[in-house]
Design a protein around this motif. Structure first.
Motif, PDB file in Angstrom:
ATOM      1  N   ASP A 117       1.294  -1.186   0.317  1.00  0.00           N
ATOM      2  CA  ASP A 117      -0.100   0.226   0.392  1.00  0.00           C
ATOM      3  C   ASP A 117       0.765   1.230  -0.175  1.00  0.00           C
ATOM      4  O   ASP A 117       0.470   2.299  -0.055  1.00  0.00           O
ATOM      5  N   ALA A 118       2.157   0.625  -0.153  1.00  0.00           N
ATOM      6  CA  ALA A 118       3.202   2.145  -0.074  1.00  0.00           C
ATOM      7  C   ALA A 118       2.996   3.140  -1.720  1.00  0.00           C
ATOM      8  O   ALA A 118       2.568   2.537  -2.075  1.00  0.00           O
ATOM      9  N   ARG A 219       4.474   9.766  11.166  1.00  0.00           N
ATOM     10  CA  ARG A 219       3.970   8.476  11.503  1.00  0.00           C
ATOM     11  C   ARG A 219       4.713   7.665  10.398  1.00  0.00           C
ATOM     12  O   ARG A 219       3.820   6.695  10.245  1.00  0.00           O
ATOM     13  N   ALA A 220       4.842   8.063   8.931  1.00  0.00           N
ATOM     14  CA  ALA A 220       6.022   7.516   7.984  1.00  0.00           C
ATOM     15  C   ALA A 220       6.505   7.419   8.392  1.00  0.00           C
ATOM     16  O   ALA A 220       7.736   7.747   8.277  1.00  0.00           O
ATOM     17  N   VAL A 221       7.246   5.890   7.058  1.00  0.00           N
ATOM     18  CA  VAL A 221       8.668   5.911   6.569  1.00  0.00           C
ATOM     19  C   VAL A 221       8.863   6.512   5.743  1.00  0.00           C
ATOM     20  O   VAL A 221       7.766   6.239   4.764  1.00  0.00           O
ATOM     21  N   GLN A 222       9.883   6.792   4.866  1.00  0.00           N
ATOM     22  CA  GLN A 222      10.567   7.187   3.600  1.00  0.00           C
ATOM     23  C   GLN A 222      11.917   6.352   3.495  1.00  0.00           C
ATOM     24  O   GLN A 222      12.782   6.002   4.552  1.00  0.00           O
ATOM     25  N   THR A 239       2.377   3.811   5.570  1.00  0.00           N
ATOM     26  CA  THR A 239       2.795   4.120   7.113  1.00  0.00           C
ATOM     27  C   THR A 239       1.842   2.628   7.726  1.00  0.00           C
ATOM     28  O   THR A 239       1.324   2.818   8.593  1.00  0.00           O
ATOM     29  N   ASP A 240       2.629   2.394   6.990  1.00  0.00           N
ATOM     30  CA  ASP A 240       2.180   0.359   7.566  1.00  0.00           C
ATOM     31  C   ASP A 240       2.973   0.914   9.153  1.00  0.00           C
ATOM     32  O   ASP A 240       4.094   1.353   9.177  1.00  0.00           O
ATOM     33  N   TRP A 246       9.675  -1.420  12.389  1.00  0.00           N
ATOM     34  CA  TRP A 246      11.277  -1.919  11.611  1.00  0.00           C
ATOM     35  C   TRP A 246      11.841  -0.833  11.160  1.00  0.00           C
ATOM     36  O   TRP A 246      13.346  -0.937  11.521  1.00  0.00           O
ATOM     37  N   ALA A 247      11.587  -0.015  11.168  1.00  0.00           N
ATOM     38  CA  ALA A 247      12.139   1.082  10.770  1.00  0.00           C
ATOM     39  C   ALA A 247      13.098   1.833  11.751  1.00  0.00           C
ATOM     40  O   ALA A 247      13.811   1.953  12.409  1.00  0.00           O
TER      41      ALA A 247
END
Length: 265
Positions: A117-118, A219-222, A239-240, A246-247
């Protein structure tokens, strides 16, 4: 390959080889019995193509005709669900490929299924700086940022300055090439000097190789990747919750290994 598998592959190929067959199954699976005229308006193909598709699906036992309407069979519903899932996963693979093809699976450490979903912002001929622009925009609006930087750019640093002036917290882990850049490049040095001494900013240096940009921006991982010359090529944003866990764990591991940044070597 077993006979069952061959039959499944044959059916999947039969349906997906024709977009009209896919659309017919999707429509009937979603709405039940539908007239030929309604299908003609929905599928938007010439009548001869529609007739051939309907006849072929009936012959395969995937749909049936009752009176003046068509409806999906139980077998057809199973196939429709499978085709939809296959198309969604294939679409995700194509969308994520610019990032995944440059990621070492061992470094990634998260199930790619969590990334379906990214969103991916890719550099193009028309907009080669799209990943950098999106990255900078999110930084400017952030409240808290944890970032591992394999490279540095003036735009993201300036955007960070804006966020920090508005009260944002930044924790940055710099790869060695970044340390050299912010010391020797006048533009980067000026932008970096404006934030490094701020009380809400923490800067450390990572001695190991950092193959990609990793950021936890609110809340987001990039995850950002670059080509062989170091130019950014794509930025993935997720945003999973599992990806975020993990990040943060990867960031914390690198932070424990890092040493303090010394602006005056």
């Amino acid at each position: 390959m077993s006979e069952r598998t061959e039959a499944a592959v044959d059916t999947l190929e039969f349906v997906t080889r024709s977009p009209s067959r896919v659309r017919i199954l999707e429509r009937l699976d979603a709405e039940g019995a539908v007239s030929r005229d309604a299908l003609s308006a929905e599928v938007d193909v010439v009548r001869t193509t529609l007739s051939r598709s309907l006849s072929a699906l009936v012959d395969r036992g995937l749909i049936r005709e009752r009176g003046q309407r068509y409806e999906i069979t139980a077998a057809g519903a199973l196939v429709a669900d499978g085709v939809t899932a296959a198309l969604e996963r294939t679409d995700a693979a194509i969308r994520l490929r610019p990032v995944l093809e440059r990621l070492d699976e061992e470094w990634l450490g998260v199930d790619p299924d969590r990334l379906t979903d990214a969103t991916v912002v890719e550099a193009t001929m028309a907009n080669p700086y799209a990943p950098v622009t999106h990255h900078a925009t999110t930084l400017a609006e952030a409240d808290r940022v944890r970032a591992v930087l394999p490279a540095a750019g003036a735009d993201p640093l300036e955007a960070s300055t804006e966020a920090i002036e508005n009260g944002a917290e930044f924790e940055m882990l710099l790869a060695e090439p970044v340390v050299e850049s912010v010391r020797t490049d006048p533009t980067l040095a000026a932008a970096f000097e404006s934030i490094v001494d701020q009380p809400s900013v923490s800067v450390s240096v990572v001695d190991r190789d950092v193959p990609v940009y990793l950021g936890v921006v609110d809340r987001a991982v990039q995850i950002g990747v670059h080509d062989d010359t170091g130019l950014p090529t794509a930025l993935l944003e997720s945003t999973d919750d599992r990806v975020r866990e993990w990040a943060i764990a990867r960031f914390d591991t690198l932070r424990r290994e890092a040493r303090p940044f010394d602006p005056d070597p």
